[in-house]
Write an enzyme that holds these catalytic residues in place. Structure first.
Site, PDB file in Angstrom:
ATOM      1  N   ARG A  22      42.374  19.872  35.396  1.00 29.88           N
ATOM      2  CA  ARG A  22      42.298  20.226  34.262  1.00 29.88           C
ATOM      3  C   ARG A  22      43.115  21.877  35.411  1.00 29.88           C
ATOM      4  O   ARG A  22      42.561  23.186  35.206  1.00 29.88           O
ATOM      5  CB  ARG A  22      40.189  21.588  34.811  1.00 29.88           C
ATOM      6  CG  ARG A  22      39.898  19.891  33.856  1.00 29.88           C
ATOM      7  CD  ARG A  22      39.010  20.692  33.051  1.00 29.88           C
ATOM      8  NE  ARG A  22      37.200  19.992  32.330  1.00 29.88           N
ATOM      9  CZ  ARG A  22      36.978  18.450  32.925  1.00 29.88           C
ATOM     10  NH1 ARG A  22      36.944  19.246  34.346  1.00 29.88           N
ATOM     11  NH2 ARG A  22      36.757  17.775  31.818  1.00 29.88           N
ATOM     12  N   LYS A  54      55.311  29.436  30.088  1.00 30.81           N
ATOM     13  CA  LYS A  54      55.588  28.988  28.529  1.00 30.81           C
ATOM     14  C   LYS A  54      55.721  27.496  29.339  1.00 30.81           C
ATOM     15  O   LYS A  54      56.584  27.075  29.711  1.00 30.81           O
ATOM     16  CB  LYS A  54      56.556  29.114  28.019  1.00 30.81           C
ATOM     17  CG  LYS A  54      55.808  30.281  26.560  1.00 30.81           C
ATOM     18  CD  LYS A  54      57.474  30.730  25.697  1.00 30.81           C
ATOM     19  CE  LYS A  54      56.809  31.738  24.884  1.00 30.81           C
ATOM     20  NZ  LYS A  54      57.669  31.870  23.964  1.00 30.81           N
ATOM     21  N   GLU A  58      71.888  33.462  27.445  1.00 32.15           N
ATOM     22  CA  GLU A  58      70.216  34.361  27.992  1.00 32.15           C
ATOM     23  C   GLU A  58      70.244  35.277  28.486  1.00 32.15           C
ATOM     24  O   GLU A  58      69.093  36.145  28.344  1.00 32.15           O
ATOM     25  CB  GLU A  58      69.631  33.043  28.595  1.00 32.15           C
ATOM     26  CG  GLU A  58      68.911  31.933  28.213  1.00 32.15           C
ATOM     27  CD  GLU A  58      67.987  32.097  26.954  1.00 32.15           C
ATOM     28  OE1 GLU A  58      67.130  33.398  26.608  1.00 32.15           O
ATOM     29  OE2 GLU A  58      68.091  30.740  25.617  1.00 32.15           O
ATOM     30  N   LYS A  80      62.674  40.270  32.152  1.00 30.17           N
ATOM     31  CA  LYS A  80      60.915  39.202  31.505  1.00 30.17           C
ATOM     32  C   LYS A  80      59.915  39.858  31.626  1.00 30.17           C
ATOM     33  O   LYS A  80      59.242  39.486  31.075  1.00 30.17           O
ATOM     34  CB  LYS A  80      61.838  38.092  31.921  1.00 30.17           C
ATOM     35  CG  LYS A  80      60.875  37.214  30.653  1.00 30.17           C
ATOM     36  CD  LYS A  80      61.174  35.799  30.863  1.00 30.17           C
ATOM     37  CE  LYS A  80      60.571  34.593  29.879  1.00 30.17           C
ATOM     38  NZ  LYS A  80      60.550  33.271  29.460  1.00 30.17           N
ATOM     39  N   GLU A 136      52.097  36.451  23.513  1.00 35.56           N
ATOM     40  CA  GLU A 136      52.780  35.926  22.188  1.00 35.56           C
ATOM     41  C   GLU A 136      52.662  36.810  21.222  1.00 35.56           C
ATOM     42  O   GLU A 136      52.455  36.271  20.430  1.00 35.56           O
ATOM     43  CB  GLU A 136      53.658  35.773  22.446  1.00 35.56           C
ATOM     44  CG  GLU A 136      55.124  35.671  21.402  1.00 35.56           C
ATOM     45  CD  GLU A 136      56.530  34.441  21.144  1.00 35.56           C
ATOM     46  OE1 GLU A 136      56.643  34.320  22.511  1.00 35.56           O
ATOM     47  OE2 GLU A 136      56.421  34.064  19.986  1.00 35.56           O
ATOM     48  N   ARG A 163      56.441  39.945  22.806  1.00 30.61           N
ATOM     49  CA  ARG A 163      56.785  38.705  23.776  1.00 30.61           C
ATOM     50  C   ARG A 163      57.805  38.368  22.909  1.00 30.61           C
ATOM     51  O   ARG A 163      58.979  37.915  23.238  1.00 30.61           O
ATOM     52  CB  ARG A 163      55.783  37.856  24.107  1.00 30.61           C
ATOM     53  CG  ARG A 163      56.236  36.993  25.006  1.00 30.61           C
ATOM     54  CD  ARG A 163      55.628  35.467  25.904  1.00 30.61           C
ATOM     55  NE  ARG A 163      56.642  34.747  26.608  1.00 30.61           N
ATOM     56  CZ  ARG A 163      56.556  34.284  27.508  1.00 30.61           C
ATOM     57  NH1 ARG A 163      54.508  34.404  28.202  1.00 30.61           N
ATOM     58  NH2 ARG A 163      57.472  33.640  28.169  1.00 30.61           N
ATOM     59  N   ASN A 217      62.737  35.514  21.079  1.00 27.59           N
ATOM     60  CA  ASN A 217      63.173  34.851  20.745  1.00 27.59           C
ATOM     61  C   ASN A 217      64.672  35.654  19.923  1.00 27.59           C
ATOM     62  O   ASN A 217      65.367  34.795  18.711  1.00 27.59           O
ATOM     63  CB  ASN A 217      61.844  34.758  19.737  1.00 27.59           C
ATOM     64  CG  ASN A 217      61.064  34.065  20.370  1.00 27.59           C
ATOM     65  OD1 ASN A 217      60.813  33.435  21.369  1.00 27.59           O
ATOM     66  ND2 ASN A 217      59.542  34.416  19.976  1.00 27.59           N
ATOM     67  N   HIS A 242      67.029  32.874  18.212  1.00 33.47           N
ATOM     68  CA  HIS A 242      66.249  31.289  19.331  1.00 33.47           C
ATOM     69  C   HIS A 242      65.589  31.179  17.703  1.00 33.47           C
ATOM     70  O   HIS A 242      65.834  29.047  17.540  1.00 33.47           O
ATOM     71  CB  HIS A 242      65.016  31.470  19.940  1.00 33.47           C
ATOM     72  CG  HIS A 242      65.487  31.995  21.213  1.00 33.47           C
ATOM     73  ND1 HIS A 242      66.156  32.252  21.268  1.00 33.47           N
ATOM     74  CD2 HIS A 242      65.355  30.661  22.086  1.00 33.47           C
ATOM     75  CE1 HIS A 242      67.046  32.433  23.266  1.00 33.47           C
ATOM     76  NE2 HIS A 242      65.833  31.375  23.162  1.00 33.47           N
ATOM     77  N   HIS A 257      67.410  27.275  16.780  1.00 37.36           N
ATOM     78  CA  HIS A 257      66.232  26.543  16.741  1.00 37.36           C
ATOM     79  C   HIS A 257      66.518  25.340  15.657  1.00 37.36           C
ATOM     80  O   HIS A 257      66.938  24.503  15.651  1.00 37.36           O
ATOM     81  CB  HIS A 257      65.271  26.426  16.917  1.00 37.36           C
ATOM     82  CG  HIS A 257      65.156  26.799  18.266  1.00 37.36           C
ATOM     83  ND1 HIS A 257      62.976  27.435  18.016  1.00 37.36           N
ATOM     84  CD2 HIS A 257      65.257  26.869  19.636  1.00 37.36           C
ATOM     85  CE1 HIS A 257      62.748  27.723  19.713  1.00 37.36           C
ATOM     86  NE2 HIS A 257      63.823  27.514  20.400  1.00 37.36           N
ATOM     87  N   HIS A 308      71.719  24.349  24.296  1.00 39.49           N
ATOM     88  CA  HIS A 308      70.457  25.025  24.145  1.00 39.49           C
ATOM     89  C   HIS A 308      71.450  26.675  23.757  1.00 39.49           C
ATOM     90  O   HIS A 308      71.113  27.259  23.306  1.00 39.49           O
ATOM     91  CB  HIS A 308      68.789  25.497  24.732  1.00 39.49           C
ATOM     92  CG  HIS A 308      67.838  26.620  24.127  1.00 39.49           C
ATOM     93  ND1 HIS A 308      67.314  26.166  23.170  1.00 39.49           N
ATOM     94  CD2 HIS A 308      67.806  28.036  24.667  1.00 39.49           C
ATOM     95  CE1 HIS A 308      66.501  27.791  23.029  1.00 39.49           C
ATOM     96  NE2 HIS A 308      67.065  27.963  24.534  1.00 39.49           N
TER      97      HIS A 308
HETATM   98  N1  GLY Z   1      61.745  31.799  26.300  1.00 39.46           N
HETATM   99  C1  GLY Z   1      60.348  32.528  25.221  1.00 39.46           C
HETATM  100  C2  GLY Z   1      59.460  32.865  26.177  1.00 39.46           C
HETATM  101  O1  GLY Z   1      59.418  32.479  27.422  1.00 39.46           O
HETATM  102  O2  GLY Z   1      58.810  34.304  25.417  1.00 39.46           O
END
Ligand code: GLY
Length: 371
Positions: free
Chosen positions: A124, A146, A188, A230, A240, A244, A248, A251, A255, A269
């Site tokens: 957990r 993430k 990035e 960031k 997000e 946040r 993207n 992205h 994607h 990527h």
């Molecule tokens: N890679 C985008 C984020 O971490 O929100």
């Protein structure tokens, strides 16, 4: 040896990102200072194990950490799946871990995402530390919590928010990267300039090529600036629900390109993000938001950095504008059937909008696939 510290401010889940040359060799001291001398398990992949595992293990042993045996997984995006998650969780449990065990993720984005998710669900929730060894992981995926794996329905669809307790970004590890991987990570970095820092973008225009070629001072400055950007965004919107999503940029288009290209070597990527950022700027200009001169500047810089700027440059794929648009509609950021687009009013002025006419998106995609 200079080390820069970037703080990710998240109340009781706050943590430091340490950036510098030689951070890996001093990992034991940094870990001991941040978390105390606790049992730990390192997880890495076969490629990174050959390059950096002995240095990490030696540093941990010198700082008095016992164990240090590693779980070693196959390299590559295919490792981010249920079967390797199971293998990893079993590997951790077989080592007799307890709630106080720290899991150390040594590697790129695949290892960081998978290990973070395994740490989130095992017993957990275990503490974990990111030791990112690729440019992409140092400036993006190792920061912000993430974590997750891919499903055959799409990328990163299974996961959890689970913040690391420490991030150790050793600039020296970037020296072992293939140039193509450096360029992919660089996309990035450019993203942070385009989102909210026009001065940083201008700095990249004059220092980006040196950075890509290996200039470690430029690399450190870019990693620190990216991590600060960031950390600021994650600090105000960890899960997000708003800002946040700016991260993207490129992205949603990217994607769709990656799904079509098949997540392999044909399109990395970061390369998909580079094309995606150009398309986001083209769409912004088409909608009257961004000046056409900024689109040209973005394209010129990415091209100069050796990154693709259009899907037409990626050979051997039957690109189709309608199919790309259909993939975009399946993005996990779609809400009530509408895509949240990250567009821009210019370089350094990204915005979120859900109010985009699909016909305009299709027109941009049609232009892009023609080349
Ligand atoms: N890679 C985008 C984020 O971490 O929100």
């Amino acid at each position: 040896m200079t080390i820069d510290t970037v703080r990710v401010d998240l109340a009781s889940r706050s943590y430091d990102i340490l950036v510098g040359d030689g951070v890996l060799a001093a990992a034991g001291e940094h870990l001991c200072r941040a978390l105390g001398r606790r049992p730990l398990v390192i997880v890495t992949d076969q490629r990174v194990a050959g390059l950096h595992l002995p240095a990490l293990q030696a540093s941990l042993a010198a700082a008095g950490f016992g164990g240090g045996a590693a779980v070693i997984l196959p390299p590559g995006e295919m490792t981010k799946d249920f079967s390797h998650l199971q293998q990893l969780v079993d590997g951790l449990l077989e080592r007799g871990i307890e709630r106080g065990t720290v899991v150390v993720a040594l590697g790129g984005g695949v290892i960081g995402d998978l290990v973070g998710f395994a740490a989130a669900v095992t017993l957990r929730g275990l503490d974990f530390v990111q030791v990112p060894t690729t440019l992409l992981a140092q400036v993006d995926s190792s920061v912000g919590g993430k974590t997750g794996i891919n499903s055959h329905h799409g990328k990163n669809l299974i996961g959890a928010f689970h913040q690391p307790r420490l991030v150790l970004a050793d600039i020296g590890t970037l020296e072992t990267l293939e140039p193509r991987q450096v360029r992919a990570g660089y996309a990035e970095i450019v993203k942070y300039g385009l989102i909210g820092d026009p001065d940083f973008f201008a700095w990249l225009e004059s220092h980006g090529l040196a950075l890509i070629a290996g200039d470690s001072t430029a690399r450190r400055r870019a990693v620190v600036t990216s991590c600060r950007a960031k950390a600021a965004i994650v600090g105000r919107d960890e899960r997000e629900s708003g800002d946040r999503a700016l991260l993207n940029l490129g992205h949603t288009f990217g994607h769709a390109l990656e799904v079509t290209a098949g997540y392999g070597d044909r399109l990395l990527h970061g390369e998909a993000v580079a094309i995606g950022m150009v398309l986001a700027f083209e769409l912004s200009a088409r909608l009257g938001l961004a000046p056409a001169a900024d689109v040209l500047r973005v394209k010129a810089h990415l091209f100069e950095a050796g990154l693709p700027t259009s899907p037409a440059e990626i050979a051997g794929i039957a690109w189709n504008a309608g199919a790309l648009q259909a993939h975009m509609a399946h993005d996990k950021k779609v809400k009530d059937g509408r895509i949240t687009f990250v567009l821009a009013r210019g370089i350094g002025r990204a915005i979120l909008t859900r109010d985009v006419d699909p016909a305009e998106v299709l027109a941009v995609l049609e232009g892009a696939v023609r080349g």
